[in-house]
Design a protein around this motif. Structure first.
Motif, PDB file in Angstrom:
ATOM      1  N   MET A   1       0.846  -1.196   0.000  1.00  0.00           N
ATOM      2  CA  MET A   1       0.000   0.000   0.000  1.00  0.00           C
ATOM      3  C   MET A   1       0.878   1.242   0.000  1.00  0.00           C
ATOM      4  O   MET A   1       1.771   1.377   0.827  1.00  0.00           O
ATOM      5  CB  MET A   1      -0.916  -0.014   1.224  1.00  0.00           C
ATOM      6  N   SER A   2       0.633   2.171  -0.915  1.00  0.00           N
ATOM      7  CA  SER A   2       1.489   3.337  -1.048  1.00  0.00           C
ATOM      8  C   SER A   2       0.883   4.595  -0.451  1.00  0.00           C
ATOM      9  O   SER A   2       1.547   5.626  -0.393  1.00  0.00           O
ATOM     10  CB  SER A   2       1.792   3.572  -2.533  1.00  0.00           C
ATOM     11  N   ALA A   3      -0.369   4.547  -0.058  1.00  0.00           N
ATOM     12  CA  ALA A   3      -1.027   5.744   0.449  1.00  0.00           C
ATOM     13  C   ALA A   3      -0.314   6.268   1.689  1.00  0.00           C
ATOM     14  O   ALA A   3       0.117   5.499   2.543  1.00  0.00           O
ATOM     15  CB  ALA A   3      -2.490   5.437   0.760  1.00  0.00           C
ATOM     16  N   ASP A   4      -0.193   7.582   1.772  1.00  0.00           N
ATOM     17  CA  ASP A   4       0.454   8.205   2.923  1.00  0.00           C
ATOM     18  C   ASP A   4      -0.631   8.538   3.940  1.00  0.00           C
ATOM     19  O   ASP A   4      -1.278   9.595   3.861  1.00  0.00           O
ATOM     20  CB  ASP A   4       1.208   9.457   2.492  1.00  0.00           C
ATOM     21  N   ILE A   5      -0.826   7.631   4.866  1.00  0.00           N
ATOM     22  CA  ILE A   5      -1.906   7.754   5.834  1.00  0.00           C
ATOM     23  C   ILE A   5      -1.427   7.280   7.200  1.00  0.00           C
ATOM     24  O   ILE A   5      -0.410   6.597   7.326  1.00  0.00           O
ATOM     25  CB  ILE A   5      -3.144   6.921   5.418  1.00  0.00           C
ATOM     26  N   ILE A   6      -2.188   7.656   8.206  1.00  0.00           N
ATOM     27  CA  ILE A   6      -2.080   7.037   9.526  1.00  0.00           C
ATOM     28  C   ILE A   6      -3.470   6.524   9.876  1.00  0.00           C
ATOM     29  O   ILE A   6      -4.447   7.288   9.849  1.00  0.00           O
ATOM     30  CB  ILE A   6      -1.604   8.035  10.588  1.00  0.00           C
ATOM     31  N   TYR A   7      -3.551   5.250  10.183  1.00  0.00           N
ATOM     32  CA  TYR A   7      -4.807   4.646  10.610  1.00  0.00           C
ATOM     33  C   TYR A   7      -4.676   4.195  12.060  1.00  0.00           C
ATOM     34  O   TYR A   7      -3.642   3.647  12.452  1.00  0.00           O
ATOM     35  CB  TYR A   7      -5.156   3.435   9.736  1.00  0.00           C
ATOM     36  N   ILE A   8      -5.726   4.414  12.841  1.00  0.00           N
ATOM     37  CA  ILE A   8      -5.707   4.055  14.263  1.00  0.00           C
ATOM     38  C   ILE A   8      -7.044   3.449  14.658  1.00  0.00           C
ATOM     39  O   ILE A   8      -8.108   3.986  14.342  1.00  0.00           O
ATOM     40  CB  ILE A   8      -5.431   5.288  15.149  1.00  0.00           C
ATOM     41  N   HIS A   9      -6.946   2.331  15.356  1.00  0.00           N
ATOM     42  CA  HIS A   9      -8.128   1.684  15.931  1.00  0.00           C
ATOM     43  C   HIS A   9      -7.782   1.317  17.368  1.00  0.00           C
ATOM     44  O   HIS A   9      -6.779   0.638  17.601  1.00  0.00           O
ATOM     45  CB  HIS A   9      -8.493   0.444  15.126  1.00  0.00           C
ATOM     46  N   LEU A  10      -8.597   1.764  18.299  1.00  0.00           N
ATOM     47  CA  LEU A  10      -8.319   1.587  19.724  1.00  0.00           C
ATOM     48  C   LEU A  10      -9.291   0.610  20.351  1.00  0.00           C
ATOM     49  O   LEU A  10     -10.510   0.701  20.144  1.00  0.00           O
ATOM     50  CB  LEU A  10      -8.425   2.947  20.440  1.00  0.00           C
ATOM     51  N   GLU A  11      -8.753  -0.336  21.111  1.00  0.00           N
ATOM     52  CA  GLU A  11      -9.569  -1.219  21.957  1.00  0.00           C
ATOM     53  C   GLU A  11      -9.217  -0.871  23.396  1.00  0.00           C
ATOM     54  O   GLU A  11      -8.087  -1.093  23.846  1.00  0.00           O
ATOM     55  CB  GLU A  11      -9.267  -2.682  21.638  1.00  0.00           C
ATOM     56  N   THR A  12     -10.159  -0.277  24.097  1.00  0.00           N
ATOM     57  CA  THR A  12      -9.860   0.346  25.385  1.00  0.00           C
ATOM     58  C   THR A  12      -9.695  -0.653  26.523  1.00  0.00           C
ATOM     59  O   THR A  12      -9.060  -0.331  27.533  1.00  0.00           O
ATOM     60  CB  THR A  12     -10.967   1.344  25.764  1.00  0.00           C
ATOM     61  N   VAL A  13     -10.249  -1.853  26.411  1.00  0.00           N
ATOM     62  CA  VAL A  13     -10.192  -2.808  27.520  1.00  0.00           C
ATOM     63  C   VAL A  13      -8.753  -3.206  27.824  1.00  0.00           C
ATOM     64  O   VAL A  13      -8.334  -3.279  28.980  1.00  0.00           O
ATOM     65  CB  VAL A  13     -11.052  -4.052  27.213  1.00  0.00           C
ATOM     66  N   SER A  14      -7.973  -3.460  26.778  1.00  0.00           N
ATOM     67  CA  SER A  14      -6.583  -3.898  26.972  1.00  0.00           C
ATOM     68  C   SER A  14      -5.568  -2.880  26.471  1.00  0.00           C
ATOM     69  O   SER A  14      -4.388  -3.208  26.333  1.00  0.00           O
ATOM     70  CB  SER A  14      -6.351  -5.244  26.272  1.00  0.00           C
ATOM     71  N   ASN A  15      -6.014  -1.648  26.205  1.00  0.00           N
ATOM     72  CA  ASN A  15      -5.109  -0.602  25.706  1.00  0.00           C
ATOM     73  C   ASN A  15      -4.365  -1.060  24.458  1.00  0.00           C
ATOM     74  O   ASN A  15      -3.146  -0.917  24.339  1.00  0.00           O
ATOM     75  CB  ASN A  15      -4.115  -0.182  26.785  1.00  0.00           C
ATOM     76  N   PHE A 193      -2.683  12.139   4.579  1.00  0.00           N
ATOM     77  CA  PHE A 193      -1.680  13.144   4.238  1.00  0.00           C
ATOM     78  C   PHE A 193      -1.599  13.375   2.736  1.00  0.00           C
ATOM     79  O   PHE A 193      -0.932  14.307   2.291  1.00  0.00           O
ATOM     80  CB  PHE A 193      -0.322  12.748   4.811  1.00  0.00           C
ATOM     81  N   GLU A 194      -2.278  12.543   1.959  1.00  0.00           N
ATOM     82  CA  GLU A 194      -2.346  12.767   0.519  1.00  0.00           C
ATOM     83  C   GLU A 194      -3.286  13.912   0.185  1.00  0.00           C
ATOM     84  O   GLU A 194      -3.252  14.452  -0.918  1.00  0.00           O
ATOM     85  CB  GLU A 194      -2.817  11.493  -0.186  1.00  0.00           C
ATOM     86  N   GLU A 195      -4.134  14.270   1.128  1.00  0.00           N
ATOM     87  CA  GLU A 195      -5.156  15.287   0.877  1.00  0.00           C
ATOM     88  C   GLU A 195      -4.928  16.540   1.720  1.00  0.00           C
ATOM     89  O   GLU A 195      -5.858  17.290   1.989  1.00  0.00           O
ATOM     90  CB  GLU A 195      -6.534  14.698   1.164  1.00  0.00           C
ATOM     91  N   ILE A 196      -3.682  16.740   2.143  1.00  0.00           N
ATOM     92  CA  ILE A 196      -3.373  17.947   2.910  1.00  0.00           C
ATOM     93  C   ILE A 196      -3.748  19.186   2.100  1.00  0.00           C
ATOM     94  O   ILE A 196      -3.481  19.264   0.896  1.00  0.00           O
ATOM     95  CB  ILE A 196      -1.875  17.984   3.267  1.00  0.00           C
ATOM     96  N   GLY A 197      -4.377  20.151   2.784  1.00  0.00           N
ATOM     97  CA  GLY A 197      -4.745  21.392   2.129  1.00  0.00           C
ATOM     98  C   GLY A 197      -4.050  22.586   2.766  1.00  0.00           C
ATOM     99  O   GLY A 197      -3.784  22.584   3.972  1.00  0.00           O
ATOM    100  N   PHE A 198      -3.741  23.581   1.933  1.00  0.00           N
ATOM    101  CA  PHE A 198      -3.129  24.816   2.412  1.00  0.00           C
ATOM    102  C   PHE A 198      -4.145  25.939   2.280  1.00  0.00           C
ATOM    103  O   PHE A 198      -4.724  26.151   1.206  1.00  0.00           O
ATOM    104  CB  PHE A 198      -1.874  25.159   1.598  1.00  0.00           C
ATOM    105  N   LEU A 199      -4.374  26.646   3.342  1.00  0.00           N
ATOM    106  CA  LEU A 199      -5.261  27.794   3.332  1.00  0.00           C
ATOM    107  C   LEU A 199      -4.536  28.938   4.031  1.00  0.00           C
ATOM    108  O   LEU A 199      -4.388  28.939   5.252  1.00  0.00           O
ATOM    109  CB  LEU A 199      -6.577  27.477   4.051  1.00  0.00           C
ATOM    110  N   GLN A 200      -4.066  29.885   3.198  1.00  0.00           N
ATOM    111  CA  GLN A 200      -3.216  30.963   3.706  1.00  0.00           C
ATOM    112  C   GLN A 200      -2.019  30.334   4.432  1.00  0.00           C
ATOM    113  O   GLN A 200      -1.229  29.638   3.826  1.00  0.00           O
ATOM    114  CB  GLN A 200      -4.030  31.909   4.587  1.00  0.00           C
ATOM    115  N   LYS A 201      -1.879  30.544   5.731  1.00  0.00           N
ATOM    116  CA  LYS A 201      -0.737  29.977   6.452  1.00  0.00           C
ATOM    117  C   LYS A 201      -1.137  28.781   7.309  1.00  0.00           C
ATOM    118  O   LYS A 201      -0.441  28.435   8.258  1.00  0.00           O
ATOM    119  CB  LYS A 201      -0.078  31.048   7.318  1.00  0.00           C
ATOM    120  N   GLU A 202      -2.215  28.135   6.937  1.00  0.00           N
ATOM    121  CA  GLU A 202      -2.677  26.964   7.676  1.00  0.00           C
ATOM    122  C   GLU A 202      -2.526  25.704   6.844  1.00  0.00           C
ATOM    123  O   GLU A 202      -2.709  25.727   5.618  1.00  0.00           O
ATOM    124  CB  GLU A 202      -4.142  27.122   8.082  1.00  0.00           C
TER     125      GLU A 202
END
Length: 257
Positions: A1-15, A193-202
Motif C-alpha cells: 500500500m502506497s497511500a500516505d496515511i495514519i490509521y488508528i483503531h483503539l480497543e480500550t479494555v486492553s489498551n 496526508f495525501e489530501e493535505i490542504g493549504f489555506l493561507q498559512k494553515e
C-alpha cells in the motif's frame, strides 16, 4: 500500500492500538525511556542470544535495542519488553505458552501485561503490515502519535519540507487535542496526508471515520464507507495546532474493536 496515511483503531479494555503508518522509529523516538530488555516472539535464531528458560531470543541494553529498532532489514517485529532477566526464570510453562500464542495468533489469551515481566509494551507486526501495540499506559501512545503526525507532515509535501526544515521547528500537538480524538479511534480513524490542504498559512490534515474494517492492501480503505469528520490544523503564523470537528456525532461513538 502506497497511500500516505495514519490509521488508528483503539480497543480500550486492553489498551490495544491497531495502526498503519506509525513506524517503529516513531514509537521508539517518542518514548521517554527505552525498554530495558526485549523478548522476541519471532522465530528463534540460534545464532543470537537465546534465553535458556523460555527458549526465546532476547535483546538487552540500550545500544543493542536501538540497533534492533533501526535495522531496516528486519520487516517483522514481534516482541514484549521485560525489566530483569531474573524474571524470565519465574515464568511458568503456561505463561510461556501464552507468549507463544501471542506471537503466533497476534492476540492475547489473558492480560498482555505480566506481573513477572513488568512489561509496558507488546509490539506485533501483522502479516498485512498493520501493527498491534499494547500500552500499559495509554498516554504513551499519544506521544507516539504526535511524533508520527509531525513526521508525515514533513515528508509528504515539498512545501512542508521547505517550511519545516527541522522537526524541532514544528511544535508538539497539545495532548488534549489528540485525546479528543479517542472516541473516534474506537471505531477507527484515518489521517490522510495525501489530501493535505493549504489555506493561507494553515495546513489542514483531513481525518476520516471508517465504518468498515481497514485493509492495508491495494488502497482498499477507500472502498469503505467513510466520512471526513474532522481536520487537524496547523497554523504556521501562530505555531499552534487545533482540531476542527465536522461531525460531533462521530466523536460520541461507543463502538468496540
Amino acid at each position: 500500500m502506497s497511500a500516505d496515511i495514519i490509521y488508528i483503531h483503539l480497543e480500550t479494555v486492553s489498551n490495544l492500538i491497531l495502526s498503519y503508518g506509525i513506524s517503529l522509529q516513531d514509537f521508539a523516538g517518542a518514548l521517554k525511556r527505552l525498554p530495558s530488555h526485549l523478548l522476541l516472539l519471532t522465530a528463534v535464531d540460534p545464532n543470537d542470544n537465546v534465553d535458556s528458560h523460555t527458549g526465546f531470543n532476547v535483546i538487552g541494553g540500550t545500544d543493542d535495542i536501538l540497533d534492533y529498532f533501526d535495522d531496516r532489514k528486519i520487516t517483522v517485529h514481534k516482541w514484549i519488553d521485560f525489566e530483569q532477566s531474573l524474571y524470565l526464570e519465574q515464568l511458568t510453562p503456561i505463561e510461556v505458552s501464552q507468549l507463544l500464542y501471542l506471537g503466533h495468533a497476534y492476540t492475547h489469551l489473558e492480560s498482555p501485561f505480566y506481573y513477572k515481566l513488568q512489561n509496558n509494551y507488546v509490539y506485533l507486526t501483522l502479516p498485512d503490515q498493520t501493527v498491534k501495540t499494547y500500552y500499559r499506559y495509554l498516554e504513551q501512545f499519544y506521544r507516539v502519535l504526535n511524533r508520527s503526525l509531525k513526521r508525515h507532515l514533513q515528508e509528504q509535501l515539498p512545501e512542508a519540507r521547505f517550511l519545516f526544515r527541522r522537526r524541532s521547528t514544528i511544535p508538539n500537538i497539545d495532548p488534549i487535542i489528540l485525546k479528543q480524538l479517542q472516541p473516534l479511534f474506537i471505531d477507527g480513524a484515518l489521517f490522510s496526508f495525501e489530501e493535505i490542504g493549504f489555506l493561507q498559512k494553515e495546513i489542514h490534515i483531513p481525518i476520516y471515520g471508517l465504518t468498515g474494517r481497514f485493509r492495508a492492501v491495494n488502497d482498499a480503505w477507500t472502498n469503505n464507507v467513510q466520512e471526513k469528520v474532522a481536520e487537524l490544523i496547523y497554523d504556521q503564523s501562530l505555531q499552534k495546532w487545533r482540531l476542527s470537528v465536522f461531525n460531533e456525532a462521530a466523536f460520541s461513538s461507543q463502538g468496540l474493536f
